[in-house]
Design a protein around this motif. Structure first.
Motif, PDB file in Angstrom:
ATOM      1  N   UNK A 117       7.759  18.265  -0.825  1.00 43.04           N
ATOM      2  CA  UNK A 117       7.583  18.290   0.632  1.00 43.04           C
ATOM      3  C   UNK A 117       6.981  16.996   1.193  1.00 43.04           C
ATOM      4  N   UNK A 118       6.798  15.974   0.327  1.00 49.71           N
ATOM      5  CA  UNK A 118       6.270  14.660   0.719  1.00 49.71           C
ATOM      6  C   UNK A 118       4.846  14.723   1.283  1.00 49.71           C
ATOM      7  N   UNK A 119       4.103  15.760   0.910  1.00 44.01           N
ATOM      8  CA  UNK A 119       2.691  15.832   1.302  1.00 44.01           C
ATOM      9  C   UNK A 119       1.899  14.875   0.423  1.00 44.01           C
ATOM     10  N   UNK A 169       0.845  -1.187   0.000  1.00 43.08           N
ATOM     11  CA  UNK A 169       0.000   0.000   0.000  1.00 43.08           C
ATOM     12  C   UNK A 169       0.883   1.241   0.000  1.00 43.08           C
ATOM     13  N   UNK A 170       1.148   1.787  -1.184  1.00 43.80           N
ATOM     14  CA  UNK A 170       2.024   2.949  -1.325  1.00 43.80           C
ATOM     15  C   UNK A 170       1.202   4.208  -1.559  1.00 43.80           C
ATOM     16  N   UNK A 171       1.574   5.307  -0.901  1.00 40.62           N
ATOM     17  CA  UNK A 171       0.890   6.583  -1.088  1.00 40.62           C
ATOM     18  C   UNK A 171       1.605   7.411  -2.144  1.00 40.62           C
ATOM     19  N   UNK A 172       0.860   8.236  -2.854  1.00 37.34           N
ATOM     20  CA  UNK A 172       1.444   9.170  -3.825  1.00 37.34           C
ATOM     21  C   UNK A 172       1.728  10.485  -3.110  1.00 37.34           C
ATOM     22  N   UNK A 173       2.958  11.016  -3.274  1.00 34.35           N
ATOM     23  CA  UNK A 173       3.403  12.200  -2.542  1.00 34.35           C
ATOM     24  C   UNK A 173       3.946  13.262  -3.494  1.00 34.35           C
ATOM     25  N   UNK A 174       3.900  14.502  -3.041  1.00 37.32           N
ATOM     26  CA  UNK A 174       4.570  15.598  -3.748  1.00 37.32           C
ATOM     27  C   UNK A 174       6.057  15.466  -3.460  1.00 37.32           C
ATOM     28  N   UNK A 175       6.903  15.388  -4.494  1.00 32.20           N
ATOM     29  CA  UNK A 175       8.327  15.124  -4.265  1.00 32.20           C
ATOM     30  C   UNK A 175       9.037  16.275  -3.542  1.00 32.20           C
TER      31      UNK A 175
END
Length: 257
Positions: A38-40, A30-36
């Protein structure tokens, strides 16, 4: 387990009330998608394309576009499209297991008898096992008609959703070279296949990819550098085929002894 479909399975005039359960599960992490930057976390929103405002699930309906207007479809419309198939899995014919191509299979589901369906369920299961046949049936689930095969796995009746003929692409689109193989090469390949043939036991095959991926995640979390084993494969040239086949046989013999 939570049932995904409740209804009846029938063959001839015999009807068996059943519950359907998914027989497989996803093993992906289960991987989340993040903004590279700030990792939000990246969130997906259901937005009205005219107003730009987010829409709640309870206010979302399905519609079919006809000319310039949408025909809105209610839950009852999907059920009424084929009331019988929305509630019943009708076995229309039986076929030999050997006649079914493996590439047709998609998703397996366990069927469990309910109410007074126990004896009829066991009758169908035992008859399928004894004859080595599969039942062919169609039914509707999640607003989609499904073609399926009914068989037995470890004393449980299993429904396999399979692909319709129009879902299989024409293999003519695949480009296959017209190079010829010699009888000697084929015989050697047959011997190699025979030497590698064993009784199939799917329990010995494990999902290694997810474990490796978790190791990488744990290494990165502890600040360690991830070691990657490099592998290099080269296509076997036509002139080297016999030599590679012979070497493969020798390798197999050594492993066996």
């Amino acid at each position: 387990m939570k049932s995904v479909w409740n209804g009846t399975i029938s063959f001839g005039l015999v009807s068996i009330p059943i519950k359907m359960y998914s027989a497989s599960e996803s093993r992906t992490l289960d991987l989340d998608m993040l903004d590279k930057h700030d990792h939000a976390r990246i969130r997906y929103k259901r937005v009205n394309e005219d107003t730009g405002e987010e829409v709640e699930w309870k206010n979302i309906v399905k519609g079919f576009k006809k000319d310039d207007t949408y025909i809105i479809l209610e839950k009852e419309d999907f059920e009424n499209a084929n009331v019988k198939k929305s509630k019943t899995i009708d076995i229309e014919e039986f076929v030999d297991e050997s006649e079914v191509a493996d590439m047709l299979f998609k998703n397996p589901y366990y069927l469990e008898p309910q109410k007074e369906g126990g004896k009829a369920y066991n009758l169908l299961r035992d008859a399928l096992k004894k004859t080595g046949k599969l039942g062919v049936a169609t039914f509707v689930m999640r607003q989609k008609e499904n073609l399926s095969l009914i068989g037995v796995y470890k004393d449980v009746i299993v429904l396999h959703v399979i692909r319709f003929a129009e879902e299989i692409r024409d293999p003519k689109e695949v480009k296959i070279p017209k190079t010829k193989t010699s009888e000697k090469e084929i015989k050697m390949a047959e011997t190699l296949i025979e030497n590698y043939t064993e009784t199939f036991d799917f329990t010995k095959y494990k999902d290694i990819y997810n474990k490796q991926l978790l190791k990488i995640i744990e290494s990165k979390a502890s600040g360690k550098k991830v070691k990657v084993e490099k592998t290099k494969t080269e296509p076997t040239a036509a002139k080297d085929l016999m030599a590679k086949l012979k070497a493969s046989l020798e390798q197999r013999k050594k492993k066996a002894s």
